[in-house]
Motif scaffolding. Structure first.
Motif, short mmCIF file in Angstrom:
data_model
loop_
_atom_site.label_atom_id
_atom_site.label_comp_id
_atom_site.label_asym_id
_atom_site.label_seq_id
_atom_site.Cartn_x
_atom_site.Cartn_y
_atom_site.Cartn_z
N MET A 1 0.98 -0.89 0.02
CA MET A 1 0.43 -0.28 0.46
C MET A 1 0.82 1.23 0.26
SD MET A 1 -3.03 0.79 2.78
CE MET A 1 -4.60 0.16 2.28
N SER A 2 0.49 2.15 -0.38
CA SER A 2 1.21 3.46 -0.85
C SER A 2 1.23 4.02 0.77
CB SER A 2 0.44 4.54 -1.44
OG SER A 2 0.63 3.69 -3.26
N SER A 3 2.39 4.93 1.13
CA SER A 3 2.86 5.80 2.62
C SER A 3 1.31 6.85 2.56
CB SER A 3 3.48 6.13 2.12
OG SER A 3 3.63 7.18 1.10
N TRP A 4 1.41 7.46 0.49
CA TRP A 4 -0.15 8.43 1.44
C TRP A 4 -1.49 8.50 1.44
CZ3 TRP A 4 -3.28 7.27 -2.89
CH2 TRP A 4 -3.10 7.12 -4.32
N ARG A 5 -1.86 6.22 0.67
CA ARG A 5 -3.06 5.56 0.81
C ARG A 5 -3.02 5.49 2.53
NH1 ARG A 5 -7.02 5.31 -2.11
NH2 ARG A 5 -6.05 5.29 -3.93
N ALA A 6 -1.46 4.94 2.67
CA ALA A 6 -1.92 4.50 3.71
C ALA A 6 -2.16 5.77 5.38
CB ALA A 6 -0.68 4.21 4.59
N ALA A 7 -1.52 6.75 4.53
CA ALA A 7 -2.44 7.74 6.24
C ALA A 7 -3.47 8.68 5.38
CB ALA A 7 -1.35 9.52 5.44
N GLY A 8 -4.16 8.17 4.34
CA GLY A 8 -5.66 8.57 4.62
C GLY A 8 -6.32 9.70 3.38
N ARG B 1 -5.23 14.69 -3.41
CA ARG B 1 -5.24 15.60 -1.84
C ARG B 1 -3.36 15.56 -2.16
NH1 ARG B 1 -4.48 19.41 0.64
NH2 ARG B 1 -4.56 19.80 2.27
N TYR B 2 -3.03 14.30 -2.67
CA TYR B 2 -1.23 14.03 -2.33
C TYR B 2 -0.78 14.73 -2.79
CZ TYR B 2 2.61 11.41 -2.79
OH TYR B 2 4.54 11.10 -3.12
N SER B 3 -0.94 14.85 -4.22
CA SER B 3 -0.14 15.47 -5.42
C SER B 3 -0.34 17.61 -5.07
CB SER B 3 -0.47 15.15 -6.89
OG SER B 3 -2.26 15.58 -7.13
N ILE C 1 -0.58 18.34 -2.12
CA ILE C 1 0.51 19.34 -0.63
C ILE C 1 2.01 18.82 -1.80
CG2 ILE C 1 1.29 17.72 1.09
CD1 ILE C 1 -2.25 16.32 1.57
N ALA C 2 2.54 17.95 -2.57
CA ALA C 2 3.06 17.84 -2.71
C ALA C 2 3.69 19.21 -3.58
CB ALA C 2 3.14 16.25 -3.96
N ALA C 3 2.47 19.22 -4.62
CA ALA C 3 2.83 20.73 -5.87
C ALA C 3 2.90 21.52 -4.81
CB ALA C 3 2.02 20.38 -6.92
N ASN C 4 2.88 22.24 -3.70
CA ASN C 4 2.77 23.33 -3.20
C ASN C 4 4.05 23.31 -1.90
OD1 ASN C 4 0.66 24.52 -3.05
ND2 ASN C 4 -1.07 23.41 -1.89
N LEU C 5 4.47 21.91 -1.77
CA LEU C 5 5.49 22.06 -0.81
C LEU C 5 6.92 22.18 -1.75
CD1 LEU C 5 5.16 18.62 1.09
CD2 LEU C 5 6.00 21.21 2.41
N VAL C 6 7.29 21.81 -3.30
CA VAL C 6 7.12 21.98 -3.96
C VAL C 6 8.03 23.45 -4.44
CG1 VAL C 6 8.52 21.85 -6.88
CG2 VAL C 6 8.35 19.48 -5.18
N ARG C 7 6.50 24.23 -4.88
CA ARG C 7 6.56 25.17 -4.78
C ARG C 7 7.37 25.97 -3.27
NH1 ARG C 7 1.02 24.49 -5.81
NH2 ARG C 7 0.87 23.90 -7.87
N GLN C 8 6.67 26.00 -2.49
CA GLN C 8 7.51 27.25 -1.67
C GLN C 8 9.57 26.44 -1.39
OE1 GLN C 8 5.90 25.26 1.71
NE2 GLN C 8 3.60 26.45 1.29
N ALA C 9 9.34 25.33 -2.17
CA ALA C 9 11.19 25.30 -1.92
C ALA C 9 11.76 26.08 -3.66
CB ALA C 9 11.38 23.43 -1.81
N LEU C 10 11.12 26.15 -3.60
CA LEU C 10 11.87 27.36 -4.88
C LEU C 10 12.05 28.70 -4.97
CD1 LEU C 10 8.71 26.67 -7.97
CD2 LEU C 10 11.36 25.73 -8.13
N LYS C 11 13.79 28.84 -5.53
CA LYS C 11 14.16 30.56 -5.08
C LYS C 11 12.96 30.96 -5.14
CE LYS C 11 18.79 29.24 -6.01
NZ LYS C 11 19.80 28.67 -7.34
N PRO C 12 13.35 32.49 -5.25
CA PRO C 12 12.15 33.34 -5.24
C PRO C 12 11.53 34.27 -6.26
CG PRO C 12 13.12 34.30 -3.02
CD PRO C 12 13.79 32.40 -3.59
#
Length: 61
Positions: A1-8, A13-15, A17-28
């Motif tokens: 089972m995928s970790s994102w599925r195990a987390a409910g 929703r998982y993608s 969250i991941a996209a938001n984290l990548v955008r936050q990590a970008l240089k200004p």
């Protein structure tokens, strides 16, 4: 089972969250360009008898 599925989470929703984290990590300087691509819109068209019901779509706009 995928970790994102195990987390409910579902995949959408998982993608998001991941996209938001990548955008936050970008240089200004790159973050502004990524923020422009973040905006989207959806248009729904009701269907009846296998064809789009244009009159109902125009009435809801």
């Amino acid at each position: 089972m995928s970790s994102w599925r195990a987390a409910g989470l579902n995949y959408v929703r998982y993608s998001n969250i991941a996209a938001n984290l990548v955008r936050q990590a970008l240089k200004p300087e790159l973050r502004a360009a990524a923020a422009k691509r973040d905006d989207s819109s959806v248009r729904l068209t009701p269907w009846k008898d296998g064809k789009p019901n244009r009159s109902a779509a125009a009435a809801s706009e």
